[in-house]
Write an enzyme that holds these catalytic residues in place. Structure first.
Site, PDB file in Angstrom:
ATOM      1  N   ASP A  31     -14.193   4.875   9.456  1.00 29.18           N
ATOM      2  CA  ASP A  31     -14.591   4.715   8.053  1.00 29.18           C
ATOM      3  C   ASP A  31     -15.009   3.265   7.822  1.00 29.18           C
ATOM      4  OD1 ASP A  31     -15.123   5.475   5.489  1.00 29.18           O
ATOM      5  OD2 ASP A  31     -13.044   5.470   4.809  1.00 29.18           O
TER       6      ASP A  31
ATOM      7  N   LYS B  83       0.851  -1.195   0.000  1.00 27.26           N
ATOM      8  CA  LYS B  83       0.000   0.000   0.000  1.00 27.26           C
ATOM      9  C   LYS B  83       0.883   1.239   0.000  1.00 27.26           C
ATOM     10  CE  LYS B  83      -3.852   2.217   2.404  1.00 27.26           C
ATOM     11  NZ  LYS B  83      -4.824   2.118   3.511  1.00 27.26           N
TER      12      LYS B  83
END
Length: 504
Positions: A228, A123
Site C-alpha cells: 500500500d 495507533k
C-alpha cells in the site's frame, strides 16, 4: 467505533479492570460471556461483580446482549482500549493522552506522551468497520479459523505491524521507531511532518522520486513488498525526507501475487508525481530487477512466504513421503561443507518420490477415465430406454391416424443392421429425442382467486413485521432474563389447561 474518551479511565478501580479482564478471557471461547462465568474468573463476590458490570455497561465499556441459549456480556471497543491503555500505563510507556490526529479504514491515530513529556504516537487498530470487512481476502489473519472476533483480529494486526516496523527499523529503513505494543495498540515515535498527499511543492522533485523508488527496491531486496505504497502512507518530515508508515498488509516477494503488488506500488508513485508535480520519469523499477540480499520475510513470517516456499516438498510430505533437503536449497549457510554424497542421495530420493507420485497420478487418471466412460455408457443406455418408453407410451395413448398413413417403412436387410452397435443406439436416441421435441406441451394456470392471494400475502407481511419488532426489543439487564423465564413458565402452565392445579 467513535472517538475514544479516556475521561473515565482515571476513575476505574482495580476491581473494574479485573472484571474487564475476566470478560476478555471469557470471550476467548464465548461470543457473549455469562455473568456467572465472569464472577468465577474475576474471583469476586457474585453480587459485587454484577453491580460492577452494570456500572461498566452504563459507561459503554461492556454491553449486555441476549443470545439464543443464554444472556451475557461482551467487551466493547472502548473497554478493550481501556485494558490496553491501562497495561501501557503500568509499563510506564505512556503517561498522558492527547487528541486524535488521523483516522483510516482500519485504525485511529492519537498523540500521547510519556513520563518525560516526550510526544509519541498511538495507533489503535479498528478492524470491522463497514468500509473494510473483507478481511479473509485482504489479510491472512484468520489462518485455519472460519470465524474470529474483530477485537482478536485487531490484536493480530497490531502484532504484525509492530514486528514489521521493528525489523525495518533495525535494518535502517526510514520508518517510525517502535516503542511498545499491547493488544491492538502500537506506540511509536511521532513523525514531525505531514503526509505526502498534503505536499504541494518540493525543492527537488526528481530526487524525491528517486528516493521513493529506491525504497521500493530496498524493500524488495529484503524479501518484502509494502502493498500500500502511496501518498497517504508516506510522511515528509521537516527535513523533506520520506518516512514510510502502515505495514499490516506487507507481503513476501515469494507471494503468488507479489509481482502484481510490486507493480501496483510503483504505479501509485508514478501516477501521483505525474498528477501533482507534472513529473514523469522514463525509468522505473521492475519486479525482475530485484536481487534478494536478506531474508526478512522469513524472519517475521511475512504473508505468502510459507505458502510459496517448497510447494512440492509440502505436497509430498502430505502424501506421507519424507524427503531430505539438499544443502543448496534448505540447509543453513554455515553448513556449506556437507558431503556431496548426502546431496546426491537426497536428489535420488527426490527423483524416486516424483516418479512414484507420477505413477500414482497416472494410475488414478486411468481409473477416473474408466469410471467416466462406464458412467457415460450407463447414462446413455438409461436415457435411450427411458426416452423410447416415453415415446411409445405417448404414441400408444394418442395415436395419430395420419402419421400411420404417411409413415413408410424402410426396407433394410436384417443382416445389415447391428442392434448392438453404438451407431444404432445413438440413432435410436436421436429418433426418440426428436419425437419428444415434437410432442405438444401444456401449461396450467392457478385457480386461486387474486383476492385470496393478496390477503394471504398481506397476512404474511404483517406476521413478518411483528417478528421483526419482537427482535428489536433489547433487554436492559439480567433482570429481563429472569422475567422472560417466569413469563415462559406462566405461559406453559396456562397452556396445560389446569394440569398444574391452576385453571383460568
Amino acid at each position: 467505533m467513535g472517538k475514544l474518551d479516556v475521561a473515565m479511565l482515571r476513575y476505574l478501580t482495580g476491581e473494574d479492570f479485573r472484571v474487564l479482564t475476566a470478560v476478555e478471557m471469557g470471550m476467548k471461547n464465548h461470543e457473549i460471556v455469562p455473568g456467572s462465568l465472569v464472577a468465577s474468573i474475576a474471583n469476586l463476590r457474585h453480587g459485587g461483580v454484577h453491580k460492577l458490570m452494570r456500572e461498566l455497561c452504563k459507561h459503554r465499556l461492556l454491553t449486555y446482549e441476549r443470545g439464543k441459549q443464554y444472556d451475557g456480556y461482551r467487551l466493547t471497543n472502548a473497554g478493550y482500549d481501556y485494558l490496553a491503555l491501562k497495561a501501557l500505563t503500568n509499563r510506564k510507556v505512556i503517561a498522558s493522552f492527547g487528541n486524535q490526529i488521523g483516522v483510516g479504514k482500519e485504525s485511529n491515530i492519537y498523540t500521547v506522551a510519556d513520563e518525560d513529556h516526550k510526544p509519541l504516537c498511538l495507533k489503535l487498530h479498528r478492524l470491522g468497520r463497514t468500509c473494510f470487512r473483507n478481511i479473509k481476502d485482504k489479510r491472512d489473519y484468520h489462518a485455519h479459523r472460519n470465524k474470529a472476533s474483530w477485537l482478536y483480529l485487531s490484536r493480530i494486526s497490531a502484532t504484525k505491524e509492530f514486528a514489521y516496523m521493528k525489523a525495518l527499523y533495525d535494518r535502517g529503513f526510514p520508518v517510525p521507531k517502535p516503542i511498545d505494543f499491547n493488544r491492538h495498540c502500537v506506540v511509536m515515535d511521532l513523525v514531525h511532518g505531514g503526509p505526502l498527499t498534503h505536499v504541494t511543492s518540493v525543492p527537488d522533485v526528481e530526487g524525491l522520486y528517486d528516493n521513493l523508488m529506491s525504497l521500493i527496491v530496498r524493500l524488495g531486496n529484503c524479501g518484502v513488498i509494502h502493498g500500500d505504497y502511496n501518498e497517504f502512507n508516506i510522511m515528509i518530515d521537516e527535513d523533506g525526507q520520506p518516512i514510510v508508515i502502515d505495514f499490516p498488509q506487507m507481503v513476501s516477494t515469494s507471494h503468488p501475487n507479489a509481482e502484481l503488488y510490486f507493480d501496483r506500488d510503483v504505479k501509485c508513485i508514478r501516477e501521483f508525481f505525474k498528477k501533482r508535480f507534472g513529473f514523469e520519469s522514463e525509468t522505473w523499477p521492475r519486479f525482475s530487477d530485484l536481487e534478494r540480499d536478506d531474508t526478512m520475510d522469513r524472519e517475521i513470517a511475512c504473508s505468502g512466504y510459507l505458502r510459496a516456499k517448497d510447494v512440492d516438498d509440502a505436497l509430498l510430505e502430505q502424501m506421507g513421503i519424507g524427503l531430505a533437503v539438499s544443502s543448496d536449497e534448505g540447509s543453513d549457510p554455515e553448513d556449506e561443507d556437507a558431503p556431496r554424497e548426502d546431496a546426491e542421495d537426497s536428489e535420488r530420493t527426490r527423483e524416486d518420490a516424483r516418479k512414484y507420485t507420477e505413477d500414482e497420478l497416472e494410475r488414478m487418471r486411468r481409473e477416473v477415465d474408466t469410471s467416466i466412460q462406464n458412467d457415460e455408457q450407463r447414462a446413455l443406455d438409461s436415457l435411450a430406454t427411458k426416452t423410447i418408453t416415453l415415446t411409445i407410451q405417448d404414441k400408444t395413448s394418442n395415436p395419430d391416424p395420419r402419421e400411420e398413413e404417411d409413415t413408410v417403412p424402410e426396407l433394410v436387410p436384417a443382416e445389415v443392421v447391428d442392434k448392438t452397435s453404438q451407431k444404432y443406439r445413438l440413432a435410436t436416441v436421436e429418433k426418440a429425442l426428436s419425437d419428444v421435441r415434437s410432442m405438444r406441451s401444456y401449461t396450467s394456470a392457478s385457480t386461486i382467486a387474486p383476492e385470496v392471494v393478496k390477503e394471504q400475502v398481506k397476512k404474511n407481511l404483517e406476521s413478518r413485521q411483528k417478528r421483526m419488532e419482537r427482535k428489536k426489543a433489547v433487554a436492559k439487564g439480567e433482570a429481563s432474563a429472569a422475567t422472560r423465564s417466569r413469563r415462559d413458565n406462566k405461559e406453559t402452565i396456562r397452556e396445560s389447561h389446569g394440569l398444574w392445579g391452576w385453571d383460568e
